[in-house]
Design a protein around this motif. Sequence first.
Motif, short mmCIF file in Angstrom:
data_model
loop_
_atom_site.label_atom_id
_atom_site.label_comp_id
_atom_site.label_asym_id
_atom_site.label_seq_id
_atom_site.Cartn_x
_atom_site.Cartn_y
_atom_site.Cartn_z
N SER A 27 32.96 -2.97 60.15
CA SER A 27 34.39 -2.73 60.26
C SER A 27 34.86 -3.03 61.68
O SER A 27 34.21 -2.71 62.65
CB SER A 27 34.71 -1.30 59.88
OG SER A 27 34.51 -0.47 60.99
N PRO A 31 40.68 2.60 60.85
CA PRO A 31 41.94 2.38 60.16
C PRO A 31 43.09 2.95 60.98
O PRO A 31 43.01 4.07 61.47
CB PRO A 31 41.76 3.09 58.83
CG PRO A 31 40.53 3.91 58.96
CD PRO A 31 39.70 3.29 60.03
N GLN A 33 46.14 4.75 61.61
CA GLN A 33 46.82 5.78 60.84
C GLN A 33 48.32 5.82 61.10
O GLN A 33 49.04 6.59 60.49
CB GLN A 33 46.21 7.16 61.14
CG GLN A 33 44.81 7.35 60.61
CD GLN A 33 44.77 7.41 59.10
OE1 GLN A 33 45.79 7.54 58.44
NE2 GLN A 33 43.58 7.31 58.53
N GLU A 157 41.04 6.22 48.58
CA GLU A 157 41.81 6.90 49.62
C GLU A 157 41.10 8.18 50.06
O GLU A 157 41.08 8.51 51.25
CB GLU A 157 43.21 7.23 49.09
CG GLU A 157 44.14 7.68 50.19
CD GLU A 157 45.51 8.09 49.67
OE1 GLU A 157 45.79 7.89 48.48
OE2 GLU A 157 46.28 8.62 50.48
N GLU A 160 38.59 7.33 52.42
CA GLU A 160 39.23 6.98 53.69
C GLU A 160 39.53 8.25 54.49
O GLU A 160 39.25 8.33 55.68
CB GLU A 160 40.52 6.19 53.44
CG GLU A 160 41.22 5.78 54.72
CD GLU A 160 42.51 5.02 54.46
OE1 GLU A 160 42.58 4.27 53.47
OE2 GLU A 160 43.45 5.18 55.26
N HIS A 165 34.61 4.01 56.29
CA HIS A 165 35.35 2.81 56.65
C HIS A 165 35.46 1.85 55.47
O HIS A 165 34.71 1.95 54.51
CB HIS A 165 34.65 2.10 57.81
CG HIS A 165 34.79 2.84 59.10
ND1 HIS A 165 35.83 2.61 59.98
CD2 HIS A 165 34.05 3.82 59.63
CE1 HIS A 165 35.70 3.43 61.00
NE2 HIS A 165 34.63 4.18 60.82
N ASP A 166 36.41 0.95 55.61
CA ASP A 166 36.68 0.01 54.53
C ASP A 166 35.51 -0.92 54.24
O ASP A 166 35.34 -1.39 53.13
CB ASP A 166 37.88 -0.87 54.89
CG ASP A 166 39.14 -0.37 54.22
OD1 ASP A 166 39.10 -0.21 53.00
OD2 ASP A 166 40.13 -0.15 54.91
N ARG A 181 34.73 -0.31 50.20
CA ARG A 181 34.91 1.11 49.95
C ARG A 181 35.78 1.37 48.72
O ARG A 181 35.43 2.14 47.84
CB ARG A 181 35.55 1.79 51.16
CG ARG A 181 35.78 3.26 50.96
CD ARG A 181 36.73 3.84 51.99
NE ARG A 181 38.06 3.27 51.86
CZ ARG A 181 38.90 3.15 52.88
NH1 ARG A 181 38.57 3.53 54.08
NH2 ARG A 181 40.10 2.62 52.69
N ASP A 182 36.92 0.69 48.68
CA ASP A 182 37.84 0.96 47.59
C ASP A 182 37.27 0.53 46.25
O ASP A 182 37.50 1.17 45.23
CB ASP A 182 39.19 0.28 47.85
CG ASP A 182 40.02 1.07 48.83
OD1 ASP A 182 39.43 1.89 49.57
OD2 ASP A 182 41.25 0.89 48.86
#
Lengths: 260, 232
Positions: A27, A31, A33, A157, A160, A165-166, A181-182
């Motif tokens: 990553s 993220p 925010q 989410e 998250e 991390h993504d 991740r999603d």
Amino acid sequence: MVSLRGLRIVLLSLLLLTAGWVLPAVSMAAPDQKTVDFLDDDFYENEPDIVDVGDPLESFNRAMFEFNDIAFTWVFNPVATGYSYVIPADIRGSVDNFFSNLQEPLRFINTLLQGRFSDSGAVLTRFVINTIGGVGGLGDPAGRGLGYPRIDATLGETLEVWGVHDGFYLVVPFFGPTTVRDFSGNLVEVYAMSAYYNWTDGWEETAAIYLFEKQNKLSLHLGEYEEMKQLSFDPYVAVRNGYFQHRKQKRDHSVRSYDN
Amino acid sequence: MIFFNRNLQRLFLGALFLTFFLPSGAFCSTPDPTEQLKPFLEKLVAELKTDEFKQDTSCHQCKRIVDLASEHFDFYEMSRRVMGKQWRTLSTEQKDKFVSLFTKLLQYAYIGKVEDYVDKKIEFKGQRVKGKRAEVKTLLVDTDKTIPVSYIMLLKDDKWMAYDIVVENVSLVRNYMEQIRSILRSKKFPGLITQLEKKIKTLEEQKNKKHANAGQQASSVPSAESSETHKL
């Protein structure tokens, strides 16, 4: 049957594990925010890495993007278009409501896990009102008349919020843009949803239901993808950027959005 | 985080309350963005509804639509913004070249978008003003879907000029910005210009074809049916 399920769980945990292991390394940045304010020049001028999430697999992703594009153009879009001629818009809307209602318990758990307690209450209220008053979720009286709009809460989410991390950007065949991740979160959710489909004989029927749900959703959004593609000179980048922009806004719960 | 946002929301609601219920003329004379945007969009859509436009085979009317759109759309500002930081590195000729091409692309993009508005309803969902900036929120309501569209505007001599359109939470400017960045990285400025020219050419051809088809249908099929096909 049992072994298939077991296999799926193993696959999932493996994916999640790899995700957890690879993520921090790849990553690019934590993220961001900060909420988006379109009236702020920072939003346009700073270019704080527009892509918060890296795309190290770009050439693979581009190939998958092409694949999805072909599948969309030659299979899914024609089918959804035909379907939209045969089935009136309000029925398609009801089908969409029905599937959305089935997922409310998952959303409830996710809002709890994310600490969004007032949203949890709203989701629960929606589920009760729409299941009873909306005839099993076909209608959306809670959203239409009672001021409880659809609330978005996914496992992606939740992860998250919990600091996962993504990983990186991923284009999945038949699924579209996502991140490691999603997508992992999504797989778990699909697995959880399969509790509803206990009556089905095997994964084929579950897959058919999933496809039908997606097809129905697409029939409510016909033409959007083509238009986007037509107007951009690098559709791959346009979709990637659109995905992240859309996701960021969706997860900013200080602003109630009225889409979905 | 959540509580912070709740407070912000309350603050925002309070501000909204103040703007609505206090006599606005009392402390500032900023024109109302919604009041400017609403008649403007109505005028644009009305223009697109005329038979003259529908049967226009070679897009002669497009110029008129563009002129009309320029009244509240700042195409120069949009072009400058999509370039981001790169803008300052360009020479004057490069800037001019880029602005003229990108404006053309945006106009196609926008005419295509407004053409869709013809059989939909636009609902105004409030606005937010911050100094010389404003965001006007609208909903594009169709039979089977509702699309949120926001206009981001800048006040220039008492006129609100839109410099970004946010469709379903995706900023048009920001989206183009990333495409441009990626092209600049691999193909530099000349490559960007070539790609823009190519895109505009395909859009032009498509537009002409579409209008030629629409024109033919309008002349050969009874009007009730032609409006049906136009919608599809």
